[in-house]
Motif scaffolding. Structure first.
Motif, mmCIF file in Angstrom:
data_model
loop_
_atom_site.group_PDB
_atom_site.id
_atom_site.type_symbol
_atom_site.label_atom_id
_atom_site.label_comp_id
_atom_site.label_asym_id
_atom_site.label_seq_id
_atom_site.Cartn_x
_atom_site.Cartn_y
_atom_site.Cartn_z
ATOM 1 N N TRP A 56 10.374 44.403 54.695
ATOM 2 C CA TRP A 56 9.123 44.299 53.955
ATOM 3 C C TRP A 56 9.093 43.158 52.934
ATOM 4 N N VAL A 57 10.085 42.265 52.938
ATOM 5 C CA VAL A 57 10.056 41.167 51.972
ATOM 6 C C VAL A 57 8.880 40.231 52.250
ATOM 7 N N ASP A 58 8.340 40.268 53.467
ATOM 8 C CA ASP A 58 7.170 39.448 53.760
ATOM 9 C C ASP A 58 5.958 39.852 52.920
ATOM 10 N N LEU A 59 5.962 41.087 52.397
ATOM 11 C CA LEU A 59 4.851 41.514 51.537
ATOM 12 C C LEU A 59 4.761 40.662 50.273
ATOM 13 N N ILE A 60 5.899 40.122 49.838
ATOM 14 C CA ILE A 60 5.910 39.272 48.646
ATOM 15 C C ILE A 60 5.043 38.032 48.871
ATOM 16 N N ALA A 61 4.965 37.592 50.120
ATOM 17 C CA ALA A 61 4.223 36.372 50.425
ATOM 18 C C ALA A 61 2.719 36.593 50.551
ATOM 19 N N HIS A 62 2.261 37.821 50.670
ATOM 20 C CA HIS A 62 0.830 38.066 50.890
ATOM 21 C C HIS A 62 -0.067 37.440 49.819
ATOM 22 N N PRO A 63 0.262 37.578 48.519
ATOM 23 C CA PRO A 63 -0.602 36.928 47.521
ATOM 24 C C PRO A 63 -0.633 35.406 47.672
ATOM 25 N N LEU A 64 0.483 34.820 48.115
ATOM 26 C CA LEU A 64 0.531 33.366 48.291
ATOM 27 C C LEU A 64 -0.266 32.933 49.508
ATOM 28 N N ILE A 65 -0.247 33.748 50.551
ATOM 29 C CA ILE A 65 -1.084 33.466 51.721
ATOM 30 C C ILE A 65 -2.556 33.481 51.298
ATOM 31 N N ALA A 66 -2.910 34.472 50.484
ATOM 32 C CA ALA A 66 -4.300 34.579 50.014
ATOM 33 C C ALA A 66 -4.712 33.368 49.182
ATOM 34 N N ARG A 67 -3.735 32.709 48.563
ATOM 35 C CA ARG A 67 -4.029 31.528 47.738
ATOM 36 C C ARG A 67 -3.937 30.224 48.524
ATOM 37 N N GLY A 68 -3.688 30.313 49.827
ATOM 38 C CA GLY A 68 -3.734 29.126 50.668
ATOM 39 C C GLY A 68 -2.401 28.472 50.971
ATOM 40 N N TYR A 69 -1.279 29.124 50.644
ATOM 41 C CA TYR A 69 0.025 28.562 50.984
ATOM 42 C C TYR A 69 0.314 28.759 52.470
ATOM 43 N N SER A 70 1.124 27.883 53.016
ATOM 44 C CA SER A 70 1.579 28.008 54.404
ATOM 45 C C SER A 70 2.846 28.854 54.412
ATOM 46 N N VAL A 71 2.826 29.940 55.180
ATOM 47 C CA VAL A 71 3.940 30.890 55.199
ATOM 48 C C VAL A 71 4.298 31.217 56.641
ATOM 49 N N LEU A 72 5.558 31.013 56.983
ATOM 50 C CA LEU A 72 6.084 31.324 58.306
ATOM 51 C C LEU A 72 6.844 32.647 58.207
ATOM 52 N N ILE A 73 6.420 33.644 58.973
ATOM 53 C CA ILE A 73 7.042 34.973 58.919
ATOM 54 C C ILE A 73 7.598 35.297 60.296
ATOM 55 N N ALA A 74 8.913 35.528 60.351
ATOM 56 C CA ALA A 74 9.574 35.836 61.621
ATOM 57 C C ALA A 74 9.044 37.138 62.195
ATOM 58 N N ARG A 75 8.901 37.168 63.507
ATOM 59 C CA ARG A 75 8.566 38.396 64.217
ATOM 60 C C ARG A 75 9.795 38.953 64.925
ATOM 61 N N ALA A 76 10.627 38.054 65.458
ATOM 62 C CA ALA A 76 11.836 38.484 66.158
ATOM 63 C C ALA A 76 12.825 39.030 65.135
ATOM 64 N N PRO A 77 13.428 40.178 65.404
ATOM 65 C CA PRO A 77 14.349 40.756 64.424
ATOM 66 C C PRO A 77 15.661 39.980 64.328
ATOM 67 N N ARG A 78 16.260 40.075 63.160
ATOM 68 C CA ARG A 78 17.545 39.414 62.936
ATOM 69 C C ARG A 78 18.609 39.934 63.895
ATOM 70 N N ALA A 79 18.489 41.193 64.334
ATOM 71 C CA ALA A 79 19.449 41.739 65.296
ATOM 72 C C ALA A 79 19.424 40.950 66.598
ATOM 73 N N MET A 80 18.273 40.401 66.955
ATOM 74 C CA MET A 80 18.149 39.604 68.177
ATOM 75 C C MET A 80 18.707 38.206 67.975
ATOM 76 N N ILE A 81 18.301 37.570 66.869
ATOM 77 C CA ILE A 81 18.763 36.214 66.555
ATOM 78 C C ILE A 81 18.513 35.954 65.077
ATOM 79 N N ASP A 82 19.507 35.396 64.418
ATOM 80 C CA ASP A 82 19.408 35.126 62.980
ATOM 81 C C ASP A 82 18.882 33.712 62.786
ATOM 82 N N LEU A 83 17.683 33.619 62.259
ATOM 83 C CA LEU A 83 17.040 32.320 62.079
ATOM 84 C C LEU A 83 17.626 31.523 60.924
ATOM 85 N N ASN A 84 18.549 32.098 60.192
ATOM 86 C CA ASN A 84 19.227 31.378 59.110
ATOM 87 C C ASN A 84 20.618 30.912 59.534
#
Length: 197
Positions: free
Chosen positions: A61-89
């Motif tokens: 749920w850390v993506d919830l932190i970005a919701h206010p920034l999305i509402a203000r027009g920031y560009s936000v990339l939110i992973a859909r694939a779980p880290r268990a499948m592949i770690d994007l970091n």
């Protein structure tokens, strides 16, 4: 949080959802690489552990932190694939050799502290769960995950960073993560603390 979820994304792919402008209007771009919660039946069938154990890898749920920034027009990339499948970091060659079979001879795998701790490109283990998977993966499966999830995610970040730099003269990437709470000083932990994301 009193901000509603974003109504729609600009780009939706198996790897991620992009919210906000595809060409950033600000020099700051946000990435939430461990927010993915789309566990396919095929992925769960490979697991030795229950789904709730795999979910512990998420920055839940850390993506919830970005919701206010999305509402203000920031560009936000939110992973859909779980880290268990592949770690994007992780680097796309940061693969535990015990996790794969039939690696082509011309593929060089990278090692790291995170990988040796069980948290490579495909997580192998974590505190309290020694082996997450029933058996090693064929290299073709790992390569498919890289091609369909890891590469599109990083190509999108790179494109957005270039676009922001072209417009603003610089670009800043912020990765959003959550961390487990620290124990009180002197407390005995039941198992070693997980490596940071």
């Amino acid at each position: 949080m009193d901000h509603p979820a974003p109504r729609r994304c600009v780009i939706g792919e198996p790897a991620f959802d992009l919210h906000g402008p595809a060409i950033p209007t600000r020099p700051v771009i946000l990435s939430v690489p461990h927010a993915g919660r789309d566990y396919s039946p095929d992925l769960l069938a490979l697991a030795r552990v229950q789904p709730h154990v795999l979910q512990r890898l998420e920055d839940r749920w850390v993506d919830l932190i970005a919701h206010p920034l999305i509402a203000r027009g920031y560009s936000v990339l939110i992973a859909r694939a779980p880290r268990a499948m592949i770690d994007l970091n992780r680097h796309d060659r940061e693969v535990d050799p015990a996790m794969v079979v039939n690696v082509p001879r011309d593929v060089t795998l990278h090692s790291s502290v995170k990988l040796r701790g069980g948290l490579g490109l495909v997580p192998r283990r974590m505190p309290g769960a020694h082996d997450l998977w029933l058996k090693p993966l064929p290299w073709t499966d790992v390569q498919r995950r890289i091609d369909s999830v890891h590469r599109p995610y990083h190509e999108t970040i790179a494109r957005m960073m270039r676009a922001a730099r072209d417009v603003h003269g610089h670009a800043i990437l912020l990765d959003l993560h959550s961390m487990p709470p620290l124990p009180p000083p002197g407390a005995v932990q039941p198992y070693p603390a997980p490596a940071p994301a």
